[in-house]
Design an enzyme around this catalytic site. Sequence first.
Site, PDB file in Angstrom:
ATOM      1  N   CYS A   1      15.510  14.334 -12.203  1.00 55.44           N
ATOM      2  CA  CYS A   1      16.456  14.456 -11.046  1.00 55.44           C
ATOM      3  C   CYS A   1      16.380  13.514  -9.782  1.00 55.44           C
ATOM      4  CB  CYS A   1      16.719  16.047 -10.534  1.00 55.44           C
ATOM      5  SG  CYS A   1      15.387  16.747 -10.040  1.00 55.44           S
TER       6      CYS A   1
ATOM      7  N   ASN B   1      -8.747 -12.355   3.743  1.00 54.79           N
ATOM      8  CA  ASN B   1      -9.230 -12.072   2.442  1.00 54.79           C
ATOM      9  C   ASN B   1     -10.775 -12.131   2.354  1.00 54.79           C
ATOM     10  OD1 ASN B   1      -9.870 -10.984  -0.319  1.00 54.79           O
ATOM     11  ND2 ASN B   1      -7.578 -11.206  -0.356  1.00 54.79           N
TER      12      ASN B   1
ATOM     13  N   GLU C   1     -11.968 -12.528  -0.437  1.00 53.46           N
ATOM     14  CA  GLU C   1     -12.158 -13.629  -1.692  1.00 53.46           C
ATOM     15  C   GLU C   1     -10.948 -14.572  -1.725  1.00 53.46           C
ATOM     16  OE1 GLU C   1     -14.229 -13.653  -4.702  1.00 53.46           O
ATOM     17  OE2 GLU C   1     -12.858 -15.373  -4.865  1.00 53.46           O
TER      18      GLU C   1
ATOM     19  N   CYS D   1      14.703  20.811 -12.181  1.00 53.52           N
ATOM     20  CA  CYS D   1      15.564  20.569 -13.311  1.00 53.52           C
ATOM     21  C   CYS D   1      14.393  20.791 -14.764  1.00 53.52           C
ATOM     22  CB  CYS D   1      15.762  19.019 -13.369  1.00 53.52           C
ATOM     23  SG  CYS D   1      14.679  17.871 -13.423  1.00 53.52           S
TER      24      CYS D   1
ATOM     25  N   ASN E   1       0.872  -1.004   0.182  1.00 51.38           N
ATOM     26  CA  ASN E   1      -0.053  -0.123  -0.147  1.00 51.38           C
ATOM     27  C   ASN E   1       0.854   1.205   0.052  1.00 51.38           C
ATOM     28  OD1 ASN E   1      -2.026  -1.653   0.004  1.00 51.38           O
ATOM     29  ND2 ASN E   1      -2.571  -1.442   2.262  1.00 51.38           N
TER      30      ASN E   1
ATOM     31  N   SER F   1      -4.785  -9.378  -3.731  1.00 48.55           N
ATOM     32  CA  SER F   1      -5.061 -10.250  -4.531  1.00 48.55           C
ATOM     33  C   SER F   1      -4.060 -11.311  -5.118  1.00 48.55           C
ATOM     34  CB  SER F   1      -5.613  -9.663  -5.945  1.00 48.55           C
ATOM     35  OG  SER F   1      -4.633  -8.815  -6.361  1.00 48.55           O
TER      36      SER F   1
ATOM     37  N   HIS G   1       5.899  -0.632  -2.640  1.00 50.74           N
ATOM     38  CA  HIS G   1       5.377   0.130  -3.919  1.00 50.74           C
ATOM     39  C   HIS G   1       5.460   1.735  -3.687  1.00 50.74           C
ATOM     40  CE1 HIS G   1       2.993  -3.555  -5.196  1.00 50.74           C
ATOM     41  NE2 HIS G   1       4.390  -3.691  -5.424  1.00 50.74           N
TER      42      HIS G   1
HETATM   43  C1  BJW Z   1     -10.403  -7.420   1.310  1.00 50.41           C
HETATM   44  C2  BJW Z   1     -11.404  -6.446   1.488  1.00 50.41           C
HETATM   45  C3  BJW Z   1     -11.586  -6.360   3.121  1.00 50.41           C
HETATM   46  C4  BJW Z   1     -11.289  -6.222  -0.416  1.00 50.41           C
HETATM   47  N1  BJW Z   1     -10.894  -7.085   3.775  1.00 50.41           N
HETATM   48  N2  BJW Z   1      -9.605  -8.324   1.886  1.00 50.41           N
HETATM   49  C5  BJW Z   1       3.412 -11.732 -16.074  1.00 50.41           C
HETATM   50  C6  BJW Z   1       3.917 -12.731 -15.039  1.00 50.41           C
HETATM   51  C7  BJW Z   1       4.646 -12.263 -14.253  1.00 50.41           C
HETATM   52  C8  BJW Z   1       5.076 -10.977 -13.799  1.00 50.41           C
HETATM   53  C9  BJW Z   1       4.315  -9.960 -14.823  1.00 50.41           C
HETATM   54  C10 BJW Z   1       3.859 -10.418 -15.894  1.00 50.41           C
HETATM   55  N3  BJW Z   1       3.481  -9.404 -16.762  1.00 50.41           N
HETATM   56  C11 BJW Z   1       4.118  -8.267 -16.062  1.00 50.41           C
HETATM   57  C12 BJW Z   1       4.612  -8.604 -15.095  1.00 50.41           C
HETATM   58  C13 BJW Z   1       5.250  -7.811 -14.093  1.00 50.41           C
HETATM   59  C14 BJW Z   1       4.329  -6.885 -13.253  1.00 50.41           C
HETATM   60  C15 BJW Z   1       3.294  -7.685 -12.785  1.00 50.41           C
HETATM   61  O1  BJW Z   1       3.203  -8.274 -11.668  1.00 50.41           O
HETATM   62  N4  BJW Z   1       2.017  -7.649 -13.469  1.00 50.41           N
HETATM   63  C16 BJW Z   1       0.978  -8.800 -13.029  1.00 50.41           C
HETATM   64  C17 BJW Z   1      -0.366  -7.853 -13.101  1.00 50.41           C
HETATM   65  C18 BJW Z   1       0.847  -9.782 -14.056  1.00 50.41           C
HETATM   66  N5  BJW Z   1       5.225  -6.543 -12.044  1.00 50.41           N
HETATM   67  C19 BJW Z   1       5.810  -5.276 -11.978  1.00 50.41           C
HETATM   68  O2  BJW Z   1       5.817  -4.632 -13.154  1.00 50.41           O
HETATM   69  C20 BJW Z   1       6.800  -4.766 -10.958  1.00 50.41           C
HETATM   70  N6  BJW Z   1       7.933  -4.691 -11.597  1.00 50.41           N
HETATM   71  C21 BJW Z   1       8.839  -5.461 -12.144  1.00 50.41           C
HETATM   72  O3  BJW Z   1       8.562  -6.714 -12.381  1.00 50.41           O
HETATM   73  O4  BJW Z   1       9.893  -5.032 -12.571  1.00 50.41           O
HETATM   74  C22 BJW Z   1      10.851  -5.713 -13.333  1.00 50.41           C
HETATM   75  C23 BJW Z   1      10.268  -5.256 -14.938  1.00 50.41           C
HETATM   76  C24 BJW Z   1      11.204  -4.260 -15.670  1.00 50.41           C
HETATM   77  C25 BJW Z   1      10.791  -4.065 -17.111  1.00 50.41           C
HETATM   78  C26 BJW Z   1       9.740  -4.716 -17.617  1.00 50.41           C
HETATM   79  C27 BJW Z   1       9.040  -5.592 -16.919  1.00 50.41           C
HETATM   80  C28 BJW Z   1       9.415  -5.900 -15.639  1.00 50.41           C
HETATM   81  C29 BJW Z   1       6.204  -3.537 -10.302  1.00 50.41           C
HETATM   82  C30 BJW Z   1       5.060  -3.688  -9.645  1.00 50.41           C
HETATM   83  C31 BJW Z   1       4.293  -2.241  -9.204  1.00 50.41           C
HETATM   84  C32 BJW Z   1       2.929  -2.534  -8.961  1.00 50.41           C
HETATM   85  N7  BJW Z   1       2.439  -0.927  -8.839  1.00 50.41           N
HETATM   86  C33 BJW Z   1       0.898  -0.919  -8.320  1.00 50.41           C
HETATM   87  C34 BJW Z   1       0.392   0.599  -8.861  1.00 50.41           C
HETATM   88  C35 BJW Z   1       0.763   1.739  -7.991  1.00 50.41           C
HETATM   89  C36 BJW Z   1       0.619   3.017  -8.667  1.00 50.41           C
HETATM   90  C37 BJW Z   1      -0.801   3.207  -8.477  1.00 50.41           C
HETATM   91  O5  BJW Z   1      -1.301   2.928  -7.267  1.00 50.41           O
HETATM   92  O6  BJW Z   1      -1.482   3.656  -9.202  1.00 50.41           O
HETATM   93  O7  BJW Z   1       0.779  -1.283  -7.215  1.00 50.41           O
HETATM   94  S1  BJW Z   1      -0.232  -2.227  -9.095  1.00 50.41           S
HETATM   95  C38 BJW Z   1      -1.195  -2.134  -7.865  1.00 50.41           C
HETATM   96  O8  BJW Z   1      -1.432  -3.430  -7.442  1.00 50.41           O
HETATM   97  C39 BJW Z   1      -0.632  -1.428  -6.665  1.00 50.41           C
HETATM   98  C40 BJW Z   1      -0.789  -2.338  -5.631  1.00 50.41           C
HETATM   99  O9  BJW Z   1       0.223  -2.292  -4.787  1.00 50.41           O
HETATM  100  C41 BJW Z   1      -0.742  -3.791  -6.229  1.00 50.41           C
HETATM  101  C42 BJW Z   1      -1.213  -4.854  -5.702  1.00 50.41           C
HETATM  102  O10 BJW Z   1      -2.550  -4.982  -5.589  1.00 50.41           O
HETATM  103  P1  BJW Z   1      -3.405  -5.501  -4.325  1.00 50.41           P
HETATM  104  O11 BJW Z   1      -2.851  -4.628  -2.953  1.00 50.41           O
HETATM  105  O12 BJW Z   1      -3.284  -6.690  -4.100  1.00 50.41           O
HETATM  106  O13 BJW Z   1      -5.009  -4.958  -4.452  1.00 50.41           O
HETATM  107  P2  BJW Z   1      -6.117  -5.824  -5.410  1.00 50.41           P
HETATM  108  O14 BJW Z   1      -7.222  -4.630  -5.828  1.00 50.41           O
HETATM  109  O15 BJW Z   1      -5.559  -6.359  -6.567  1.00 50.41           O
HETATM  110  O16 BJW Z   1      -6.588  -6.978  -4.320  1.00 50.41           O
HETATM  111  C43 BJW Z   1      -7.269  -6.312  -3.194  1.00 50.41           C
HETATM  112  C44 BJW Z   1      -7.635  -7.529  -2.450  1.00 50.41           C
HETATM  113  O17 BJW Z   1      -8.341  -7.203  -1.345  1.00 50.41           O
HETATM  114  C45 BJW Z   1      -8.434  -8.465  -3.216  1.00 50.41           C
HETATM  115  O18 BJW Z   1      -8.100  -9.737  -3.080  1.00 50.41           O
HETATM  116  C46 BJW Z   1      -9.848  -8.444  -2.507  1.00 50.41           C
HETATM  117  O19 BJW Z   1     -10.627  -9.785  -2.262  1.00 50.41           O
HETATM  118  C47 BJW Z   1      -9.202  -7.898  -1.102  1.00 50.41           C
HETATM  119  N8  BJW Z   1     -10.387  -7.412  -0.264  1.00 50.41           N
HETATM  120  N9  BJW Z   1     -11.669  -5.774   0.597  1.00 50.41           N
HETATM  121  C48 BJW Z   1      -9.698  -8.190   3.173  1.00 50.41           C
HETATM  122  N10 BJW Z   1     -12.164  -5.512   3.555  1.00 50.41           N
HETATM  123 ZN    ZN Z   2      13.866  17.224 -11.598  1.00 52.31          ZN
END
Ligand code: BJW
Ligand code: ZN
Length: 253
Positions: free
Chosen positions: A138, A219, A221, A156, A110, A195, A127
């Site tokens: 910069c 969770n 779900e 910059c 988060n 998720s 993240h």
């Molecule tokens: C409850 C509830 C309640 C609801 N109680 N529970 C294919 C295979 C493997 C990897 C990849 C692939 N294709 C691409 C990739 C890499 C990619 C990736 O993983 N993609 C997948 C989607 C497939 N990863 C990256 O790119 C990472 N970097 C990387 O790999 O670098 C190397 C690289 C270099 C060059 C090229 C390629 C790779 C970086 C990942 C950064 C993620 N950033 C984000 C966005 C931040 C900005 C923004 O906020 O806008 O971070 S993505 C977004 O998802 C955010 C979150 O931190 C992250 C995780 O989401 P989270 O927290 O799990 O939320 P949800 O909504 O998904 O789930 C909520 C959950 O809560 C659900 O389960 C509900 O059921 C539950 N819930 N209410 C309890 N009350």
């Molecule tokens: Zn700058």
Amino acid sequence: MEKITGEFHRELEAAAASIRRANAVVVLTGAGVSAESGLPTFRSGQDGMWQTEDVRNFAYPDGYRRNAARAWEWYAHRAAAAARAMPNAAHHALADLERRVREFLLITQNIDGLHQRAGSRTVLELHGNLLRTRCFGCETLGTWPEPLTAPVCESCGGLRRPDVVFFQEDLPVRAMARAQAAALDCDVLISVGTSNVVWPAAEIPQYALSGGAEVLIVNTEMRGQPEGNHVSHLHGPAGEVLPRLLELAWPQS
Ligand code: BJW
Ligand code: ZN
């Protein structure tokens, strides 16, 4: 219903006993933890933020650059919402847990700062943090200008953005290494409100399992979550399940 409730209660009691026995506990959190504070998750339900392709584009370096004015404004709104939101019972329960366990680490995906505001002291942010801004050029950090100006760096002239990790960007290397080591070494890992689809954070529970730990999933779900002998699924809202878990682990306090 009675039977389900009874069964769930037994699962919670077993999980509580594991936590009480554990020397080292690691918690991994995701957007679901902040859902009960009114902040939308990314992927769940109708109100998940990323139901449109457009918005998903903001979270890629290229997409952000292409849509900079709109993306900057969108993140500014989300930052304001995070600043207005209040930590909920789940954040408070995790801050409480930290005070009771000998070795503890809270790893979060988060970017809203709510764990820190609930009183958690060791928070590893994988993240980044939405409340800061950063320059693409910069790398200077800053805060959100009020009123909101154009996303131009004063130092910059480069493009400003939120200090969060976009897709295709590397996670902070030291934080990720520390998270992996802690997961490998812990006795219990609790994964809450994520998720578990975004890498590399998604592999953290796997490190815990390969190190012999028990994994508890909290969770609403369970689809797509790790399964197996050493995994327990505690189904329900984090703000209800976590306080009950703590109450069962340390009843009289
Ligand atoms: C409850 C509830 C309640 C609801 N109680 N529970 C294919 C295979 C493997 C990897 C990849 C692939 N294709 C691409 C990739 C890499 C990619 C990736 O993983 N993609 C997948 C989607 C497939 N990863 C990256 O790119 C990472 N970097 C990387 O790999 O670098 C190397 C690289 C270099 C060059 C090229 C390629 C790779 C970086 C990942 C950064 C993620 N950033 C984000 C966005 C931040 C900005 C923004 O906020 O806008 O971070 S993505 C977004 O998802 C955010 C979150 O931190 C992250 C995780 O989401 P989270 O927290 O799990 O939320 P949800 O909504 O998904 O789930 C909520 C959950 O809560 C659900 O389960 C509900 O059921 C539950 N819930 N209410 C309890 N009350
Ligand atoms: Zn700058």
